[in-house]
Write a protein that holds these residues in place. Structure first.
Motif, short mmCIF file in Angstrom:
data_model
loop_
_atom_site.label_atom_id
_atom_site.label_comp_id
_atom_site.label_asym_id
_atom_site.label_seq_id
_atom_site.Cartn_x
_atom_site.Cartn_y
_atom_site.Cartn_z
N LYS A 57 0.91 -0.99 -0.21
CA LYS A 57 -0.28 0.13 0.11
C LYS A 57 0.96 1.22 -0.01
CE LYS A 57 -3.02 2.32 3.32
NZ LYS A 57 -3.87 1.90 4.62
N THR A 59 0.97 5.30 0.48
CA THR A 59 0.38 6.46 0.79
C THR A 59 1.38 7.76 0.49
OG1 THR A 59 -0.55 5.25 2.90
CG2 THR A 59 -0.51 7.59 2.89
N PHE A 60 0.64 8.48 -0.12
CA PHE A 60 1.50 9.84 -0.68
C PHE A 60 0.56 11.17 0.14
CE2 PHE A 60 2.36 7.03 -3.92
CZ PHE A 60 3.49 6.80 -3.60
N PHE A 61 1.06 12.12 -0.04
CA PHE A 61 0.66 13.36 0.44
C PHE A 61 -0.92 13.53 0.12
CE2 PHE A 61 4.95 15.17 0.28
CZ PHE A 61 5.00 15.63 1.56
N ASP A 62 -1.26 13.50 -1.18
CA ASP A 62 -2.66 14.02 -1.38
C ASP A 62 -3.31 12.69 -2.12
OD1 ASP A 62 -2.37 16.47 -0.81
OD2 ASP A 62 -1.36 17.00 -2.70
N PHE A 77 8.50 7.60 -7.44
CA PHE A 77 8.58 8.84 -7.83
C PHE A 77 7.05 9.41 -7.97
CE2 PHE A 77 8.15 11.98 -10.99
CZ PHE A 77 9.38 12.89 -10.65
N MET A 112 10.30 4.56 4.84
CA MET A 112 9.64 4.59 3.52
C MET A 112 10.05 5.79 2.97
SD MET A 112 6.90 3.29 2.24
CE MET A 112 7.09 1.89 3.41
N ALA A 113 10.38 5.77 1.79
CA ALA A 113 10.62 6.74 1.00
C ALA A 113 9.87 7.10 -0.57
CB ALA A 113 12.37 6.82 1.00
N PHE A 114 9.91 8.36 -0.62
CA PHE A 114 9.54 8.69 -2.00
C PHE A 114 10.09 10.00 -2.27
CE2 PHE A 114 6.26 11.82 -1.72
CZ PHE A 114 5.80 11.42 -0.53
N PHE A 115 10.30 10.09 -3.90
CA PHE A 115 10.74 11.28 -4.27
C PHE A 115 9.76 11.90 -5.32
CE2 PHE A 115 14.20 7.92 -3.51
CZ PHE A 115 15.11 8.69 -3.08
N THR B 59 2.35 13.13 6.17
CA THR B 59 1.26 12.17 5.90
C THR B 59 1.97 10.72 6.29
OG1 THR B 59 0.55 13.76 4.18
CG2 THR B 59 -0.21 11.36 4.29
N ASN B 110 13.17 16.54 -4.80
CA ASN B 110 13.35 16.39 -3.52
C ASN B 110 12.68 14.82 -3.14
OD1 ASN B 110 13.98 16.91 -0.75
ND2 ASN B 110 13.24 18.97 -0.98
N HIS B 111 12.70 14.59 -1.72
CA HIS B 111 12.09 13.51 -1.40
C HIS B 111 11.78 13.56 0.03
CE1 HIS B 111 16.23 13.56 0.68
NE2 HIS B 111 15.64 13.02 1.66
N MET B 112 11.07 12.69 0.40
CA MET B 112 10.41 12.39 1.66
C MET B 112 10.54 11.01 2.35
SD MET B 112 8.03 14.09 3.36
CE MET B 112 8.33 15.46 2.27
N PHE B 114 10.49 8.53 5.90
CA PHE B 114 10.32 8.33 7.48
C PHE B 114 10.74 6.98 7.72
CE2 PHE B 114 6.52 5.84 7.67
CZ PHE B 114 5.65 6.31 6.45
#
Lengths: 130, 130
Positions: A57, A59-62, A77, A112-115, B59, B110-112, B114
């Motif tokens: 699953k 989960t991103f910001f929006d 990404f 957990m990371a995404f770009f 988030t 950039n990246h996010m 956690f």
DNA sequence: CTGCATGCAAAAACTTTGCACCGCC
DNA sequence: GGCGGTGCAAAGTTTTTGCATGCAG
């Protein structure tokens, strides 16, 4: 976990695409095969499948959560212009767990990371506009 | 952006805590100063403040979004047992943007990231139980 | 005054759940 | 037959929004 045609269908669809679809999108795309399926069933199965680790699953910001049948560790990404979610071809960043653990009293199990930035398509269009 | 007592209050509260509160929590905690404030106003201001970069929206997988007045780049830890959200003291991982950009046609801005595991408190209790 | 900000409440967006029925094993 | 899965619809949770009013500049 008993076999169910609906769950199978969800899994098949998810494995057939690289789009990281939302529950709603999955629902719409498997309706041809499952005319009476309900969105609740899609959610139930997505939750179940991600609990047993058959899918992931995201989960991103929006917006709603997205799902991915690719459970090999990899990173994502997100295009800040068009919202597309793409797989990144990059090595595991497992070393960053050690960096995080360095000044931390608890235990780090994972990350957990995404770009984000502009996807190939949007980047192309932007450079044209200049 | 005009001055508003409510927005000021939200910002003050957020700067006074390290808890990464949710909109609801913020709402409850500033009611003593703003008896008539509405949750909608809290959301509106949090969105506004994060759009202009004065605060950061966080988030995670589950539950409502959280907010952080610390806009210096830093990373977060989420406890998988108690749900606590903590700041991590670690260097910026800006090098991972380069790794992500390596086989990618678009642009990485950039990246996010956690990290998750057991927080100091929960880790302590677990080791006792063994 | 003028326009942004607010309070309130309704609604939107997303997800979960209770319940009666259905289908796998 | 028993148990897990489903469809349906209602409800839960989180967030946004329309509108009339209020306050800053």
């Amino acid at each position: 976990m008993n076999y169910s045609r609906q769950r199978e269908s969800i899994l098949q669809y998810l494995r057939s695409t690289k789009c990281h679809p939302t529950a709603e999108t999955i629902y719409q795309n498997i309706q041809s095969e499952n005319p009476n399926i309900s969105l609740g069933t899609v959610y139930r199965n997505l939750t179940l499948l991600s609990e047993v680790g058959q899918i992931q699953k995201l989960t991103f910001f929006d917006g709603p959560d997205r799902y991915d049948a690719n459970i090999v560790p990899h990173y994502h990404f997100v295009c800040t212009k068009c919202g597309a979610v793409l797989d990144l071809e990059m090595d595991s960043l497992s070393h960053i767990n050690l960096l995080a653990a360095h000044n931390f009293e608890g235990t780090i199990e994972n990350h957990m990371a995404f770009f984000y930035g502009k996807c190939p398509n949007c980047a192309k269009h932007i450079s044209k506009e200049l």
